[in-house]
Design a protein around this motif. Structure first.
Motif, PDB file in Angstrom:
ATOM      1  N   GLN A 120      -1.838  38.162 119.352  1.00 58.68           N
ATOM      2  CA  GLN A 120      -0.452  37.706 119.214  1.00 58.68           C
ATOM      3  C   GLN A 120       0.487  38.473 120.141  1.00 58.68           C
ATOM      4  O   GLN A 120       1.482  37.927 120.623  1.00 58.68           O
ATOM      5  N   TRP A 164       4.580  30.007 112.389  1.00 58.80           N
ATOM      6  CA  TRP A 164       3.307  30.723 112.289  1.00 58.80           C
ATOM      7  C   TRP A 164       3.306  31.790 111.205  1.00 58.80           C
ATOM      8  O   TRP A 164       2.239  32.228 110.772  1.00 58.80           O
ATOM      9  N   ALA A 178      -0.460  25.952 119.551  1.00 59.78           N
ATOM     10  CA  ALA A 178      -0.555  27.198 120.324  1.00 59.78           C
ATOM     11  C   ALA A 178       0.728  27.553 121.057  1.00 59.78           C
ATOM     12  O   ALA A 178       0.729  28.472 121.874  1.00 59.78           O
ATOM     13  N   ASN A 236      -5.281  28.643 124.380  1.00 61.29           N
ATOM     14  CA  ASN A 236      -5.465  27.550 123.424  1.00 61.29           C
ATOM     15  C   ASN A 236      -6.750  27.715 122.614  1.00 61.29           C
ATOM     16  O   ASN A 236      -6.767  27.484 121.407  1.00 61.29           O
ATOM     17  N   SER A 239      -6.450  30.056 119.795  1.00 62.12           N
ATOM     18  CA  SER A 239      -5.528  29.633 118.749  1.00 62.12           C
ATOM     19  C   SER A 239      -6.217  28.843 117.639  1.00 62.12           C
ATOM     20  O   SER A 239      -5.603  28.555 116.614  1.00 62.12           O
TER      21      SER A 239
END
Length: 415
Positions: A120, A164, A178, A236, A239
């Motif tokens: 992250q 998120w 994502a 991606n 994610s």
């Protein structure tokens, strides 16, 4: 028998944790490589006299981003809100340093806490890097770095937490797999605010004429774009938040198809509009396709990802033209790539995404856009008033490398 079953179950659980965690760590490395890609794109698309300045910013941006996210932003964004879905009811600040680093309850224990933070954190630094290229060649270095610290430490994680972190947008049904909005549009809004406050480079617009300022290295920009495409497979693919073979494979296929379609969209549109084979539009078309599919790579079909990417490749050309008509000087096309196509990709989820409604996507675009743009505008405004945001005319004309760094990016020495 029961003991054997329990032991086997534990072994399978540990094996899954290891597989998921290894995949996530690979994706961390891929996303990290994106910073090298951004550095190449920005240095290649901007003038040679500012190369060291661009590279200096792109070196410090992930450093500041990761540190500020560690000690401020991560706790604001994860593991969610104290009393359910909300806007500002955060769990705390920064890292919590758990005794057991394997404990990631909010991610179903699919990987370690430390892996989650680093993955992250790479995303957070990316949001600031988007701003760097748009405001290049006329922004003071320290002003940009102060902006990065505040934007990555506070603005990005707060907005990201609304989806998120299980916040209010998540409760509304907003879907952003994502980060077409939460990363790319947030960075794009920050870039737009920056170029508004700074104004265009000297000599960029003369009357109604747009003056081209050739970049220092087309090969470097091209290498940068391919590095970004390469890194996006982790952006991606990671994610998915697991090594699930079906879900991960679909996301990687959709990501690559959208990038390829974006390249074709940029190529055809660039030729029709400019009557030439414009490599810059093809390169930005690739990035546009990647940004466009990022929101829905998990919920669209491969055929739909091709359409999303192709439309993004068209949009990035007309967005660039529109910004120039408004005399909004974006050195590398960051606003067109990340903001325009981030909005398109987020809305596309509501059009193509299986089981996804359109109105929550509109709400997400509007709410995140307003928060990111106004926050960035205020930050840039106060930095400008307190320290001054733009370099002097002399420094801008002669180049930031010699005045701020005492070095040149390209040097030929004859003995």
């Amino acid at each position: 028998m029961e003991a054997n079953i329990a032991e086997t179950s534990s072994q399978i659980s540990n094996a899954l944790l290891t597989a998921n965690n290894v995949w996530m760590m690979v994706c961390i490395a891929l996303v990290f490589i994106m910073h090298l890609g951004f550095a190449g794109v920005e240095a290649g698309f901007t003038q040679a006299k500012n190369t060291v300045n661009i590279l200096f910013k792109n070196t410090l941006t992930p450093a500041i981003g990761i540190l500020s996210y560690a000690f401020i932003g991560f706790g604001l964004m994860y593991p969610g809100f104290v009393s359910g879905a909300g806007w500002f009811d955060f769990a705390g600040f920064g890292l919590i340093f758990p005794e057991n680093g394997n404990d990631v309850a909010y991610a179903d224990g699919g990987y370690t806490y430390w892996t989650d933070f680093l993955f992250q954190g790479m995303f957070a630094a990316t949001a600031a890097t988007i701003v760097s290229g748009a405001v290049a060649e006329r922004i003071k270095l320290n002003g940009y770095l102060v902006f990065t610290l505040i934007f990555v430490g506070l603005v990005y994680p707060i907005i990201g937490s609304w989806k998120w972190g299980g916040g209010a947008l998540d409760a509304l049904g907003f879907h952003d797999f994502a980060g077409s909005t939460l990363v790319h549009s947030v960075g794009g809004w920050g870039a737009l605010a920056g170029i508004i406050i700074l104004g265009p480079r000297i000599g960029k617009y003369v009357g109604k004429k747009v003056v081209d300022k050739p970049g220092s290295s087309v090969p470097l920009a091209t290498v940068g774009v391919f590095l970004l495409w390469f890194g996006w497979l982790g952006f991606n693919g990671g994610s998915v938040l697991s090594a699930d073979p079906g879900a991960t494979s679909l996301v990687l296929v959709n990501t690559s198809l959208a990038a390829a379609a974006g390249a074709i969209g940029g190529y055809i549109t660039g030729y029709l509009v400019f009557k030439r084979f414009d490599l810059g539009m093809v390169l930005n078309g690739i990035l546009a396709g990647l940004v466009g599919v990022t929101a829905g790579a998990d919920v669209v079909t491969p055929a739909e990802s091709v359409l999303i990417g192709a439309i993004a490749g068209v949009l990035v050309v007309f967005s660039s033209i529109g910004l120039d008509k408004l005399k909004l000087d974006d050195c590398v096309g960051a606003v067109s790539v990340h903001l325009t196509c981030g909005i398109w990709g987020t809305l596309a989820v509501g059009i193509f995404g299986e089981g996804k409604a359109f109105l929550p996507q509109v709400y997400g675009v509007l709410i995140c856009g307003a928060a990111a743009f106004l926050s960035a505008l205020v930050i840039f405004f106060f930095i400008d008033k307190m320290f001054g945001l733009r370099v002097s005319e002399e420094h801008e004309r002669e180049g930031l490398d010699s005045h701020e760094h005492g070095a040149r990016g390209y040097t030929i020495v004859y003995e």
